[in-house]
Structure formats: structure tokens, C-alpha cells
Design a protein around this motif. Sequence first.
Motif, short mmCIF file in Angstrom:
data_model
loop_
_atom_site.label_atom_id
_atom_site.label_comp_id
_atom_site.label_asym_id
_atom_site.label_seq_id
_atom_site.Cartn_x
_atom_site.Cartn_y
_atom_site.Cartn_z
N ALA A 49 25.28 33.86 20.60
CA ALA A 49 25.51 32.47 20.99
C ALA A 49 26.69 32.37 21.95
O ALA A 49 26.67 31.60 22.90
N THR A 50 27.73 33.18 21.71
CA THR A 50 28.90 33.18 22.60
C THR A 50 28.52 33.71 23.97
O THR A 50 28.97 33.18 25.00
N CYS A 51 27.69 34.76 24.00
CA CYS A 51 27.23 35.28 25.29
C CYS A 51 26.46 34.22 26.06
O CYS A 51 26.65 34.06 27.28
N LYS A 52 25.58 33.51 25.37
CA LYS A 52 24.82 32.44 26.03
C LYS A 52 25.73 31.37 26.58
O LYS A 52 25.54 30.88 27.70
N LEU A 53 26.73 31.00 25.80
CA LEU A 53 27.65 29.94 26.20
C LEU A 53 28.43 30.29 27.46
O LEU A 53 28.72 29.44 28.28
N HIS A 54 28.71 31.59 27.63
CA HIS A 54 29.49 32.04 28.79
C HIS A 54 28.64 32.68 29.87
O HIS A 54 29.18 33.34 30.77
N ASP A 55 27.33 32.50 29.80
CA ASP A 55 26.40 33.05 30.79
C ASP A 55 26.55 34.55 30.97
O ASP A 55 26.61 35.07 32.08
N ILE A 56 26.63 35.27 29.85
CA ILE A 56 26.72 36.73 29.85
C ILE A 56 25.39 37.28 29.37
O ILE A 56 24.80 36.75 28.42
N ASP A 57 24.92 38.33 30.01
CA ASP A 57 23.69 38.99 29.57
C ASP A 57 23.97 39.67 28.23
O ASP A 57 24.68 40.69 28.17
N ALA A 58 23.43 39.11 27.16
CA ALA A 58 23.74 39.58 25.80
C ALA A 58 23.28 41.02 25.59
O ALA A 58 23.97 41.81 24.95
#
Length: 70
Positions: A49-58
Amino acid sequence: MFLDDPDGSVDTNHLERGLRPVPMGRRNWLFAWPELGARRVGVVQSLLATCKLHDIDAYAYLVDVLQRLG
């Protein structure tokens, strides 16, 4: 926060959408893991969820972290 910062948002829908997979999968995970496994799933879901929030490829993030730990 929005009282101190006029650019801050009052809306928290983006955070609630990030947590949506948790209740959607609850029935699937009910008997899948013991308590320790459930905690680990919570940590992984929080990271995703944190990756999604910061537009990072999880996927790329987790591969990088796991390779460094390996």
C-alpha cells in the motif's frame, strides 16, 4: 493537519482505497495462516500500500529488498 496547511487535503479516500484489499481477502485468509503468518501478511500488505501511495513499482522494490537481504 488541514488547519495548519491550506494545501493539505481533508479527504482520506486515497488511504481508504489502499486498505480495500484487506477486507476483500479476509475470508480467504481466515484459516490460511497462524497468527505469525497473519502478522507477516499485514506487513507485506502495508509495504504494498505504501508503494502504491508513492507510485513505486512494488514488485521491483520487493525484488531489490529481498536480493539485498539474501
